[in-house]
Design a protein around this motif. Sequence first.
Motif, PDB file in Angstrom:
ATOM      1  N   LEU A  24       5.052   9.559  -2.496  1.00  0.00           N
ATOM      2  CA  LEU A  24       5.646  10.786  -3.043  1.00  0.00           C
ATOM      3  C   LEU A  24       4.553  11.750  -3.488  1.00  0.00           C
ATOM      4  CD1 LEU A  24       7.890  12.574  -4.187  1.00  0.00           C
ATOM      5  CD2 LEU A  24       7.893  11.128  -6.226  1.00  0.00           C
ATOM      6  N   ARG A  25       3.540  11.225  -4.185  1.00  0.00           N
ATOM      7  CA  ARG A  25       2.435  12.076  -4.626  1.00  0.00           C
ATOM      8  C   ARG A  25       1.717  12.682  -3.420  1.00  0.00           C
ATOM      9  NH1 ARG A  25      -0.402   8.395  -6.879  1.00  0.00           N
ATOM     10  NH2 ARG A  25       0.841   8.391  -8.789  1.00  0.00           N
ATOM     11  N   ARG A  26       1.545  11.891  -2.366  1.00  0.00           N
ATOM     12  CA  ARG A  26       0.897  12.399  -1.152  1.00  0.00           C
ATOM     13  C   ARG A  26       1.685  13.548  -0.544  1.00  0.00           C
ATOM     14  NH1 ARG A  26       2.354  11.036   4.137  1.00  0.00           N
ATOM     15  NH2 ARG A  26       0.798  11.630   5.687  1.00  0.00           N
ATOM     16  N   ASN A  27       3.006  13.417  -0.448  1.00  0.00           N
ATOM     17  CA  ASN A  27       3.830  14.468   0.148  1.00  0.00           C
ATOM     18  C   ASN A  27       3.844  15.725  -0.705  1.00  0.00           C
ATOM     19  OD1 ASN A  27       4.629  12.979   2.449  1.00  0.00           O
ATOM     20  ND2 ASN A  27       6.164  11.890   1.248  1.00  0.00           N
ATOM     21  N   ILE A 107       0.804   6.934  10.407  1.00  0.00           N
ATOM     22  CA  ILE A 107       1.738   5.832  10.221  1.00  0.00           C
ATOM     23  C   ILE A 107       1.156   4.542  10.782  1.00  0.00           C
ATOM     24  CG2 ILE A 107       4.046   4.960  10.739  1.00  0.00           C
ATOM     25  CD1 ILE A 107       3.969   7.274   8.781  1.00  0.00           C
ATOM     26  N   ALA A 108       0.476   4.640  11.910  1.00  0.00           N
ATOM     27  CA  ALA A 108      -0.170   3.440  12.476  1.00  0.00           C
ATOM     28  C   ALA A 108      -1.194   2.869  11.507  1.00  0.00           C
ATOM     29  CB  ALA A 108      -0.816   3.789  13.809  1.00  0.00           C
ATOM     30  N   ARG A 109      -1.924   3.733  10.809  1.00  0.00           N
ATOM     31  CA  ARG A 109      -2.888   3.258   9.810  1.00  0.00           C
ATOM     32  C   ARG A 109      -2.183   2.627   8.631  1.00  0.00           C
ATOM     33  NH1 ARG A 109      -7.533   7.208   8.033  1.00  0.00           N
ATOM     34  NH2 ARG A 109      -8.039   5.260   6.964  1.00  0.00           N
ATOM     35  N   PHE A 110      -1.090   3.254   8.179  1.00  0.00           N
ATOM     36  CA  PHE A 110      -0.342   2.696   7.052  1.00  0.00           C
ATOM     37  C   PHE A 110       0.174   1.297   7.380  1.00  0.00           C
ATOM     38  CE2 PHE A 110       0.838   7.163   5.362  1.00  0.00           C
ATOM     39  CZ  PHE A 110      -0.316   7.173   4.583  1.00  0.00           C
ATOM     40  N   ARG A 111       0.578   1.080   8.631  1.00  0.00           N
ATOM     41  CA  ARG A 111       1.141  -0.209   9.018  1.00  0.00           C
ATOM     42  C   ARG A 111       0.095  -1.317   9.051  1.00  0.00           C
ATOM     43  NH1 ARG A 111       5.316   2.088  13.675  1.00  0.00           N
ATOM     44  NH2 ARG A 111       7.086   2.355  12.265  1.00  0.00           N
ATOM     45  N   THR A 112      -1.171  -0.964   9.081  1.00  0.00           N
ATOM     46  CA  THR A 112      -2.220  -1.972   9.028  1.00  0.00           C
ATOM     47  C   THR A 112      -2.642  -2.277   7.597  1.00  0.00           C
ATOM     48  OG1 THR A 112      -4.017  -0.342   9.182  1.00  0.00           O
ATOM     49  CG2 THR A 112      -3.080  -1.164  11.251  1.00  0.00           C
ATOM     50  N   MET A 113      -2.101  -1.533   6.636  1.00  0.00           N
ATOM     51  CA  MET A 113      -2.478  -1.709   5.242  1.00  0.00           C
ATOM     52  C   MET A 113      -1.409  -2.502   4.497  1.00  0.00           C
ATOM     53  SD  MET A 113      -3.713   2.262   4.682  1.00  0.00           S
ATOM     54  CE  MET A 113      -4.138   2.052   2.953  1.00  0.00           C
ATOM     55  N   ALA A 114      -1.825  -3.088   3.380  1.00  0.00           N
ATOM     56  CA  ALA A 114      -0.916  -3.916   2.580  1.00  0.00           C
ATOM     57  C   ALA A 114      -0.089  -3.031   1.652  1.00  0.00           C
ATOM     58  CB  ALA A 114      -1.710  -4.943   1.774  1.00  0.00           C
ATOM     59  N   ILE A 115       0.822  -2.239   2.259  1.00  0.00           N
ATOM     60  CA  ILE A 115       1.708  -1.393   1.472  1.00  0.00           C
ATOM     61  C   ILE A 115       3.144  -1.694   1.869  1.00  0.00           C
ATOM     62  CG2 ILE A 115      -0.002   0.442   1.270  1.00  0.00           C
ATOM     63  CD1 ILE A 115       1.506   1.988   3.402  1.00  0.00           C
ATOM     64  N   HIS A 116       4.062  -1.364   0.992  1.00  0.00           N
ATOM     65  CA  HIS A 116       5.479  -1.583   1.268  1.00  0.00           C
ATOM     66  C   HIS A 116       5.903  -0.729   2.453  1.00  0.00           C
ATOM     67  CE1 HIS A 116       9.900  -1.263   0.646  1.00  0.00           C
ATOM     68  NE2 HIS A 116       9.749  -2.514   0.246  1.00  0.00           N
ATOM     69  N   ARG A 117       6.561  -1.334   3.425  1.00  0.00           N
ATOM     70  CA  ARG A 117       6.843  -0.663   4.695  1.00  0.00           C
ATOM     71  C   ARG A 117       7.725   0.574   4.525  1.00  0.00           C
ATOM     72  NH1 ARG A 117       6.099  -2.156   9.880  1.00  0.00           N
ATOM     73  NH2 ARG A 117       7.476  -1.323  11.475  1.00  0.00           N
ATOM     74  N   GLY A 118       8.712   0.472   3.650  1.00  0.00           N
ATOM     75  CA  GLY A 118       9.640   1.582   3.492  1.00  0.00           C
ATOM     76  C   GLY A 118       9.164   2.690   2.585  1.00  0.00           C
ATOM     77  N   SER A 119       8.002   2.501   1.963  1.00  0.00           N
ATOM     78  CA  SER A 119       7.543   3.495   0.984  1.00  0.00           C
ATOM     79  C   SER A 119       7.239   4.848   1.622  1.00  0.00           C
ATOM     80  CB  SER A 119       6.298   2.977   0.254  1.00  0.00           C
ATOM     81  OG  SER A 119       5.216   2.773   1.159  1.00  0.00           O
ATOM     82  N   VAL A 120       6.832   4.855   2.899  1.00  0.00           N
ATOM     83  CA  VAL A 120       6.514   6.115   3.573  1.00  0.00           C
ATOM     84  C   VAL A 120       7.755   6.998   3.657  1.00  0.00           C
ATOM     85  CG1 VAL A 120       5.664   7.163   5.690  1.00  0.00           C
ATOM     86  CG2 VAL A 120       4.685   4.999   4.899  1.00  0.00           C
ATOM     87  N   ILE A 121       8.868   6.409   4.101  1.00  0.00           N
ATOM     88  CA  ILE A 121      10.107   7.175   4.225  1.00  0.00           C
ATOM     89  C   ILE A 121      10.636   7.556   2.850  1.00  0.00           C
ATOM     90  CG2 ILE A 121      12.518   7.046   4.956  1.00  0.00           C
ATOM     91  CD1 ILE A 121      11.686   5.461   7.322  1.00  0.00           C
ATOM     92  N   ILE A 122      10.597   6.624   1.905  1.00  0.00           N
ATOM     93  CA  ILE A 122      11.106   6.911   0.558  1.00  0.00           C
ATOM     94  C   ILE A 122      10.337   8.073  -0.064  1.00  0.00           C
ATOM     95  CG2 ILE A 122      11.357   5.983  -1.781  1.00  0.00           C
ATOM     96  CD1 ILE A 122      11.846   3.247  -0.497  1.00  0.00           C
ATOM     97  N   GLY A 123       9.027   8.096   0.136  1.00  0.00           N
ATOM     98  CA  GLY A 123       8.222   9.196  -0.382  1.00  0.00           C
ATOM     99  C   GLY A 123       8.645  10.529   0.207  1.00  0.00           C
ATOM    100  N   HIS A 124       8.927  10.546   1.518  1.00  0.00           N
ATOM    101  CA  HIS A 124       9.392  11.775   2.165  1.00  0.00           C
ATOM    102  C   HIS A 124      10.741  12.212   1.586  1.00  0.00           C
ATOM    103  CE1 HIS A 124       6.565  12.909   5.297  1.00  0.00           C
ATOM    104  NE2 HIS A 124       6.426  11.636   5.647  1.00  0.00           N
TER     105      HIS A 124
END
Length: 272
Positions: A24-27, A107-124
Amino acid sequence: MSSPLAPARPARISLAVRDSTTMLRRNLLHARRYPSLTLNLLLTPIMLLLLFVYIFGDTMSAGIGDGRPDRSEYIAYIVPGLLLMTIGSTTIGTAVSVSNDMTEGIIARFRTMAIHRGSVIIGHVIGSVLQSIVSVVLVGAVAVAIGFRSTDATVLEWLAAFGLLVLFATALTWIAVGMGLISPNAEAASNNAMPLILLPLLSSAFVPLHAMPGWFQPIAEYQPFTPAIETLRGLLLGTGIGNNGWLAVGWCLGLAVLGYLWSTSKFAHDPK
């Protein structure tokens, strides 16, 4: 006997909240650093407001009223529809932003990192809802500056109106996220999301249903914007709401669930 996975559940929830907050902060930072898209989309409802009030106001008010021009009454009539159009306009930027994320490799980079998968969409989604509400406040401020007044609304009705705006923004945002995910580029995302700003033009935002041609009335009536506009108009101006309140909430919940299932399914299986 407790499951060995039970202790990890609070940790997963904490991880999801933390990562969603980070996204969310990133967006929000992106929106602040590159405000041109948001401003361009915000100008559309403001320009329509000024156009219909100062150019068409007297003629339109005489046509839908008793034949006596009254620009102040027409301002009150069109503002609820333009507030919801502002939400639709803002969510086009969400579709473009999601499409950019999907096609630019982040998104490909995010998927290689240890982050919650749905957090990208939730942030948007959360970021878009916040931007929508800010945009609604700005358009509302312009409307008040040129004469809009809501003197009959109670505190409870104002709260209900705000809740409807947030619910409507959430529903359209989930749909916009899905449109962004299926788009190959930002231009396609903008085109795919265009119905979110065109539908208000085909609703009761500018003229009442009974003033439309008979063949066109079902198109304006059986869509999500018209019941939401009539509900917001009733809350702010004290006009009748009837069944529009339940229809508006039903449309919002239905679109939100559909958009959520569509977006999460597409994001989970997207190979990009």
